[in-house]
Motif scaffolding. Structure first.
Motif, PDB file in Angstrom:
ATOM      1  N   LEU A  67       9.050  -8.989 -31.896  1.00  0.00           N
ATOM      2  CA  LEU A  67       9.185  -9.892 -33.032  1.00  0.00           C
ATOM      3  C   LEU A  67      10.506  -9.694 -33.777  1.00  0.00           C
ATOM      4  O   LEU A  67      10.740 -10.308 -34.811  1.00  0.00           O
ATOM      5  N   GLU A  68      11.360  -8.840 -33.228  1.00  0.00           N
ATOM      6  CA  GLU A  68      12.661  -8.532 -33.830  1.00  0.00           C
ATOM      7  C   GLU A  68      12.569  -8.222 -35.316  1.00  0.00           C
ATOM      8  O   GLU A  68      13.160  -8.900 -36.158  1.00  0.00           O
ATOM      9  N   PRO A  69      11.797  -7.167 -35.640  1.00  0.00           N
ATOM     10  CA  PRO A  69      11.627  -6.818 -37.057  1.00  0.00           C
ATOM     11  C   PRO A  69      12.901  -6.203 -37.652  1.00  0.00           C
ATOM     12  O   PRO A  69      13.764  -5.718 -36.914  1.00  0.00           O
ATOM     13  N   ASP A  70      13.001  -6.255 -38.976  1.00  0.00           N
ATOM     14  CA  ASP A  70      14.087  -5.556 -39.678  1.00  0.00           C
ATOM     15  C   ASP A  70      13.592  -4.213 -40.196  1.00  0.00           C
ATOM     16  O   ASP A  70      14.350  -3.300 -40.414  1.00  0.00           O
ATOM     17  N   PHE A  71      12.277  -4.165 -40.451  1.00  0.00           N
ATOM     18  CA  PHE A  71      11.691  -2.985 -41.094  1.00  0.00           C
ATOM     19  C   PHE A  71      10.444  -2.560 -40.332  1.00  0.00           C
ATOM     20  O   PHE A  71       9.578  -3.397 -40.052  1.00  0.00           O
ATOM     21  N   ILE A  72      10.380  -1.279 -39.946  1.00  0.00           N
ATOM     22  CA  ILE A  72       9.146  -0.810 -39.311  1.00  0.00           C
ATOM     23  C   ILE A  72       8.572   0.393 -40.046  1.00  0.00           C
ATOM     24  O   ILE A  72       9.302   1.222 -40.582  1.00  0.00           O
ATOM     25  N   ILE A  73       7.247   0.440 -40.083  1.00  0.00           N
ATOM     26  CA  ILE A  73       6.557   1.606 -40.608  1.00  0.00           C
ATOM     27  C   ILE A  73       5.916   2.297 -39.414  1.00  0.00           C
ATOM     28  O   ILE A  73       5.122   1.683 -38.694  1.00  0.00           O
ATOM     29  N   ALA A  74       6.322   3.534 -39.166  1.00  0.00           N
ATOM     30  CA  ALA A  74       5.726   4.291 -38.065  1.00  0.00           C
ATOM     31  C   ALA A  74       4.773   5.304 -38.688  1.00  0.00           C
ATOM     32  O   ALA A  74       5.211   6.233 -39.369  1.00  0.00           O
ATOM     33  N   ASP A  75       3.478   5.085 -38.510  1.00  0.00           N
ATOM     34  CA  ASP A  75       2.471   5.949 -39.151  1.00  0.00           C
ATOM     35  C   ASP A  75       1.975   6.985 -38.150  1.00  0.00           C
ATOM     36  O   ASP A  75       1.144   6.687 -37.305  1.00  0.00           O
ATOM     37  N   GLU A  76       2.507   8.176 -38.232  1.00  0.00           N
ATOM     38  CA  GLU A  76       2.175   9.268 -37.315  1.00  0.00           C
ATOM     39  C   GLU A  76       2.186   8.770 -35.867  1.00  0.00           C
ATOM     40  O   GLU A  76       1.197   8.934 -35.144  1.00  0.00           O
ATOM     41  N   PRO A  77       3.304   8.187 -35.413  1.00  0.00           N
ATOM     42  CA  PRO A  77       3.284   7.518 -34.106  1.00  0.00           C
ATOM     43  C   PRO A  77       3.110   8.456 -32.929  1.00  0.00           C
ATOM     44  O   PRO A  77       2.838   8.007 -31.831  1.00  0.00           O
ATOM     45  N   THR A  78       3.261   9.767 -33.158  1.00  0.00           N
ATOM     46  CA  THR A  78       3.159  10.671 -32.005  1.00  0.00           C
ATOM     47  C   THR A  78       2.033  11.687 -32.129  1.00  0.00           C
ATOM     48  O   THR A  78       1.871  12.533 -31.269  1.00  0.00           O
ATOM     49  N   SER A  79       1.228  11.586 -33.203  1.00  0.00           N
ATOM     50  CA  SER A  79       0.267  12.677 -33.391  1.00  0.00           C
ATOM     51  C   SER A  79      -0.888  12.650 -32.395  1.00  0.00           C
ATOM     52  O   SER A  79      -1.565  13.654 -32.214  1.00  0.00           O
ATOM     53  N   ALA A  80      -1.088  11.503 -31.697  1.00  0.00           N
ATOM     54  CA  ALA A  80      -2.152  11.486 -30.692  1.00  0.00           C
ATOM     55  C   ALA A  80      -1.624  11.914 -29.322  1.00  0.00           C
ATOM     56  O   ALA A  80      -2.351  11.893 -28.340  1.00  0.00           O
ATOM     57  N   LEU A  81      -0.336  12.292 -29.264  1.00  0.00           N
ATOM     58  CA  LEU A  81       0.278  12.560 -27.959  1.00  0.00           C
ATOM     59  C   LEU A  81       0.467  14.047 -27.703  1.00  0.00           C
ATOM     60  O   LEU A  81       0.576  14.859 -28.623  1.00  0.00           O
ATOM     61  N   ASP A  82       0.552  14.357 -26.438  1.00  0.00           N
ATOM     62  CA  ASP A  82       0.882  15.687 -25.976  1.00  0.00           C
ATOM     63  C   ASP A  82       2.231  16.101 -26.577  1.00  0.00           C
ATOM     64  O   ASP A  82       3.122  15.276 -26.702  1.00  0.00           O
ATOM     65  N   VAL A  83       2.384  17.391 -26.897  1.00  0.00           N
ATOM     66  CA  VAL A  83       3.605  17.848 -27.557  1.00  0.00           C
ATOM     67  C   VAL A  83       4.867  17.532 -26.754  1.00  0.00           C
ATOM     68  O   VAL A  83       5.892  17.155 -27.317  1.00  0.00           O
ATOM     69  N   SER A  84       4.804  17.650 -25.433  1.00  0.00           N
ATOM     70  CA  SER A  84       5.999  17.405 -24.624  1.00  0.00           C
ATOM     71  C   SER A  84       6.403  15.929 -24.668  1.00  0.00           C
ATOM     72  O   SER A  84       7.573  15.585 -24.588  1.00  0.00           O
ATOM     73  N   VAL A  85       5.408  15.038 -24.802  1.00  0.00           N
ATOM     74  CA  VAL A  85       5.687  13.601 -24.843  1.00  0.00           C
ATOM     75  C   VAL A  85       6.161  13.203 -26.244  1.00  0.00           C
ATOM     76  O   VAL A  85       6.956  12.275 -26.405  1.00  0.00           O
ATOM     77  N   GLN A  86       5.688  13.927 -27.258  1.00  0.00           N
ATOM     78  CA  GLN A  86       6.073  13.642 -28.647  1.00  0.00           C
ATOM     79  C   GLN A  86       7.586  13.560 -28.789  1.00  0.00           C
ATOM     80  O   GLN A  86       8.117  12.612 -29.349  1.00  0.00           O
ATOM     81  N   ALA A  87       8.284  14.569 -28.244  1.00  0.00           N
ATOM     82  CA  ALA A  87       9.740  14.628 -28.394  1.00  0.00           C
ATOM     83  C   ALA A  87      10.403  13.393 -27.781  1.00  0.00           C
ATOM     84  O   ALA A  87      11.333  12.835 -28.354  1.00  0.00           O
ATOM     85  N   GLN A  88       9.901  12.969 -26.616  1.00  0.00           N
ATOM     86  CA  GLN A  88      10.483  11.787 -25.949  1.00  0.00           C
ATOM     87  C   GLN A  88      10.305  10.530 -26.796  1.00  0.00           C
ATOM     88  O   GLN A  88      11.225   9.727 -26.956  1.00  0.00           O
ATOM     89  N   ILE A  89       9.104  10.357 -27.340  1.00  0.00           N
ATOM     90  CA  ILE A  89       8.831   9.147 -28.127  1.00  0.00           C
ATOM     91  C   ILE A  89       9.642   9.165 -29.429  1.00  0.00           C
ATOM     92  O   ILE A  89      10.180   8.147 -29.856  1.00  0.00           O
ATOM     93  N   LEU A  90       9.753  10.347 -30.042  1.00  0.00           N
ATOM     94  CA  LEU A  90      10.543  10.448 -31.277  1.00  0.00           C
ATOM     95  C   LEU A  90      12.004  10.098 -31.003  1.00  0.00           C
ATOM     96  O   LEU A  90      12.635   9.380 -31.776  1.00  0.00           O
ATOM     97  N   LYS A  91      12.519  10.583 -29.883  1.00  0.00           N
ATOM     98  CA  LYS A  91      13.905  10.278 -29.519  1.00  0.00           C
ATOM     99  C   LYS A  91      14.064   8.775 -29.282  1.00  0.00           C
ATOM    100  O   LYS A  91      15.023   8.157 -29.762  1.00  0.00           O
ATOM    101  N   LEU A  92      13.082   8.193 -28.603  1.00  0.00           N
ATOM    102  CA  LEU A  92      13.137   6.747 -28.333  1.00  0.00           C
ATOM    103  C   LEU A  92      13.171   5.966 -29.650  1.00  0.00           C
ATOM    104  O   LEU A  92      13.993   5.056 -29.820  1.00  0.00           O
ATOM    105  N   ILE A  93      12.296   6.330 -30.584  1.00  0.00           N
ATOM    106  CA  ILE A  93      12.258   5.607 -31.866  1.00  0.00           C
ATOM    107  C   ILE A  93      13.600   5.745 -32.589  1.00  0.00           C
ATOM    108  O   ILE A  93      14.146   4.777 -33.119  1.00  0.00           O
TER     109      ILE A  93
END
Ligand code: ATP
Ligand code: MG
Length: 262
Positions: free
Chosen positions: A163-189
């Motif tokens: 939707l090509e947003p200007d503003f995003i709210i990321a609410d604990e976007p990685t807390s349901a993920l494995d720790v090793s995957v968390q870092a990848q998703i955080l870097k992506l964001i």
């Protein structure tokens, strides 16, 4: 980009709705265009409610919300619908954000169709979004149960970015993920945020994650913002007792992304 003033959100609960909870208790803050504000605080302090109130998914009981110089506090739902695509929220659990019966291709195409993208342009745009979030064409026909948690969160991100947003709210976007995957998703964001120039409110209970992601940090406790500062100010000279506790906890914890950030 975002300016909220004296925002208050109350919930009435219990028998005859007599009990009121001040989930957001007079909060003022602003986020400059292209910047990320990290929001930390203990469970139940009102972080998610604050995020939802800013997007008017929950109605405020007092205060004002300005988005891109427009006061959106009292816009009708119809007027809000026009603005909504520009403000998006990513939730903690990718499974609850995705329809289990839809393939990746259908999931990403859905917001595009709703936004009125021409039918013949949709497949190309889906592929672009897929690449943007680091997935490949082989994932297109899979369902959420055929993907990992991290891959599903990438699909959620692709839907949000569609939707090509200007503003995003990321609410604990990685807390349901494995720790090793968390870092990848955080870097992506973080990379996407820089690439697309997004303004972001990043919610977490983990101060180390927030430090890694944010230009400034707001610490929340019992519905109020108790302290705001740059990551260095919060880490080097926390003034509120609750912030001090958070900082000493974060400094003593040994977590993988701490190593990665060096
Ligand atoms: N729909 C609701 N009705 C009544 N009370 C609610 C509702 N949503 C949240 N609350 C209450 O508001 C307070 C703040 O909740 P909120 O979900 O915003 O906390 P949070 O900081 O996001 O917590 P967590 O870190 O666990 O996600 C809590 O006391 C919660 O019980
Ligand atoms: Mg929450």
């Amino acid at each position: 980009m975002i300016e909220i003033t004296d925002l208050k959100t109350t919930f009435s609960t219990g028998l005859f709705k007599k009990h009121t909870i001040n989930a957001v208790d007079v909060v003022s803050l602003h986020i400059k265009k292209g910047e990320t504000l990290g929001l930390v605080g203990e469970s139940g302090c009102g972080k998610t409610t604050l995020g939802k109130t800013i997007l008017r998914l929950v109605e405020p009981s007092a205060g004002t919300i300005c988005f891109d110089n427009q006061d959106i506090t009292r816009l009708s739902m119809r007027e809000m619908r026009k603005i909504r695509p520009r403000m998006q929220m990513i939730f903690q659990d990718p499974d609850s954000s995705l329809n289990p019966r839809m393939t990746v291709a259908e999931s990403i195409a859905e917001p595009l169709r709703q936004a009125g993208t021409k039918k013949q342009e949709i497949p190309k745009r889906v592929e672009e979004l897929l690449t943007l979030v680091g997935l490949s064409l082989e994932h297109l026909d899979r369902h959420p149960y055929e993907l990992s948690g991290g891959q599903n969160q990438r699909v959620v991100l692709a839907r949000v970015l569609a939707l090509e947003p200007d503003f995003i709210i990321a609410d604990e976007p990685t807390s349901a993920l494995d720790v090793s995957v968390q870092a990848q998703i955080l870097k992506l964001i973080r990379d996407l945020k820089d690439e697309l120039g997004l303004t972001c409110l990043f919610i977490s209970h983990d101060l180390m994650v927030v430090r890694h992601m944010s230009d400034s940090i707001a610490v929340m406790g019992q519905g109020k913002i108790v302290e705001i500062g740059t990551p260095d100010e919060i880490f080097e000279s926390p003034s509120h007792p609750y912030t001090k506790d958070l900082v000493s906890f974060a400094k003593n914890a040994v977590l993988p992304y701490k190593k990665e950030s060096k």
